[in-house]
Design a protein around this motif. Structure first.
Motif, short mmCIF file in Angstrom:
data_model
loop_
_atom_site.label_atom_id
_atom_site.label_comp_id
_atom_site.label_asym_id
_atom_site.label_seq_id
_atom_site.Cartn_x
_atom_site.Cartn_y
_atom_site.Cartn_z
N UNK A 230 0.84 -1.20 0.00
CA UNK A 230 0.00 0.00 0.00
C UNK A 230 0.87 1.24 0.00
N UNK A 231 0.34 2.36 -0.48
CA UNK A 231 1.13 3.60 -0.59
C UNK A 231 1.80 4.02 0.70
N UNK A 232 1.14 3.77 1.84
CA UNK A 232 1.68 4.23 3.11
C UNK A 232 2.59 3.21 3.77
N UNK A 233 2.86 2.10 3.10
CA UNK A 233 3.80 1.12 3.65
C UNK A 233 4.89 0.84 2.62
N UNK A 234 5.98 1.57 2.70
CA UNK A 234 7.06 1.39 1.73
C UNK A 234 7.71 0.02 1.85
N UNK A 235 8.27 -0.47 0.76
CA UNK A 235 8.89 -1.80 0.72
C UNK A 235 10.01 -1.95 1.74
N UNK A 236 10.67 -0.86 2.05
CA UNK A 236 11.81 -0.92 2.96
C UNK A 236 11.43 -1.56 4.30
N UNK A 237 10.17 -1.42 4.71
CA UNK A 237 9.72 -1.95 6.00
C UNK A 237 9.63 -3.48 6.00
N UNK A 238 9.63 -4.11 4.84
CA UNK A 238 9.56 -5.58 4.77
C UNK A 238 10.91 -6.22 4.52
N UNK A 239 11.98 -5.44 4.56
CA UNK A 239 13.31 -5.98 4.33
C UNK A 239 13.77 -6.83 5.51
N UNK A 240 14.42 -7.96 5.20
CA UNK A 240 14.97 -8.79 6.28
C UNK A 240 16.27 -8.22 6.82
N UNK A 241 16.68 -7.09 6.29
CA UNK A 241 17.86 -6.38 6.82
C UNK A 241 17.45 -5.33 7.86
N UNK A 242 16.19 -5.36 8.23
CA UNK A 242 15.67 -4.40 9.21
C UNK A 242 15.30 -5.14 10.48
N UNK A 243 15.78 -4.68 11.63
CA UNK A 243 15.45 -5.35 12.89
C UNK A 243 14.00 -5.07 13.27
N UNK A 244 13.44 -5.92 14.10
CA UNK A 244 12.05 -5.76 14.53
C UNK A 244 11.85 -4.42 15.23
N UNK A 245 12.79 -4.06 16.11
CA UNK A 245 12.66 -2.80 16.86
C UNK A 245 12.67 -1.61 15.92
N UNK A 246 13.61 -1.61 14.95
CA UNK A 246 13.68 -0.50 14.01
C UNK A 246 12.43 -0.45 13.15
N UNK A 247 11.95 -1.63 12.73
CA UNK A 247 10.73 -1.68 11.91
C UNK A 247 9.53 -1.09 12.67
N UNK A 248 9.43 -1.42 13.96
CA UNK A 248 8.32 -0.89 14.76
C UNK A 248 8.40 0.62 14.88
N UNK A 249 9.60 1.14 15.07
CA UNK A 249 9.77 2.59 15.19
C UNK A 249 9.40 3.28 13.88
N UNK A 250 9.91 2.76 12.76
CA UNK A 250 9.62 3.36 11.47
C UNK A 250 8.14 3.25 11.12
N UNK A 251 7.54 2.11 11.44
CA UNK A 251 6.12 1.90 11.13
C UNK A 251 5.26 2.87 11.92
N UNK A 252 5.66 3.16 13.16
CA UNK A 252 4.87 4.07 13.99
C UNK A 252 4.79 5.46 13.38
#
Length: 215
Positions: free
Chosen positions: A4-26
């Motif tokens: 979806x437009x508001x969820x960039x592909x970068x958030x699904x990368x396996x090079x991103x830690x769970x904590x960082x993903x949660x912060x960016x997603x927020x």
């Protein structure tokens, strides 16, 4: 996989830690119902000022809202970094006073509230602030010297807010968060000039695509 437009592909990368993903997603969902720090009037001035300071049309798809006004307003409620110019009041007070100063000057010079000025007039006032030409000698407002100081804080805060958004990181091809997942530090191996790893996002910003096509 569609995104979806508001969820960039970068958030699904396996090079991103769970904590960082949660912060960016927020940062994709920020409440804009009511200001947390600024008054309604100051908040409206900031909201009208930001598109003049930093137009996003050449970076993000049309109508993409990264809620920059709301995020800056929330950030002003703290905690802050503890640093400020000695001749400025604490951050929240300085921003409130600066934005109201800008609104008062707009009314004095153009007989209109700042939010009702045409973009070019808003830009001209902002340029004058940065040149130290605008300020008010009255209680609750900032002098020209203080406004110039605050203009530096304004630009720094806007850049911090902008570059921390994953949609901007995706659009500009920024991969600094992609150092590894939860169990391994994967890092980068291609570190030479103009080199990119396969997992790094490709810039989607129209401005950068135009630059690449002209090379």
């Amino acid at each position: 996989m569609s995104h979806p437009p508001d969820r960039p592909e970068i958030l699904d990368s396996d090079h991103l830690s769970t904590r960082t993903r949660e912060i960016l997603t927020s940062r994709l969902s920020v409440s804009t119902a009511q200001p947390r720090t600024l008054s309604l009037r100051a908040y409206a001035v900031l909201d009208a000022l930001l598109p003049v300071l930093l137009p996003l049309d050449e970076i993000l798809p049309p109508a993409t809202d990264i809620a920059m006004t709301a995020r800056i307003d929330a950030a002003l409620s703290g905690p802050r970094d503890g640093w400020r110019f000695a001749d400025l009041p604490p951050d929240a007070e300085a921003w409130e006073s600066a934005l109201l100063t800008l609104d008062d000057v707009a009314a004095e010079q153009h007989r209109l509230a700042f939010i009702h000025l045409a973009p070019d007039l808003r830009g001209a006032l902002l340029d004058a602030v940065m040149d130290g030409q605008i300020g008010l000698e009255r209680e609750g407002r900032l002098t020209a010297s203080q406004m110039r100081r605050w203009a530096g804080d304004l630009r720094g805060e806007v850049v911090d807010c902008l570059m921390s958004d994953p949609r901007i990181q995706q659009a500009l091809g920024i991969s600094s968060s992609l150092t590894g997942g939860d169990t391994v530090f994967q890092g980068f191996t291609e570190v030479g000039p103009d080199s990119r790893e396969s997992f790094e996002p490709k810039a989607t910003a129209p401005l950068l695509q135009m630059a690449e096509s002209s090379e």
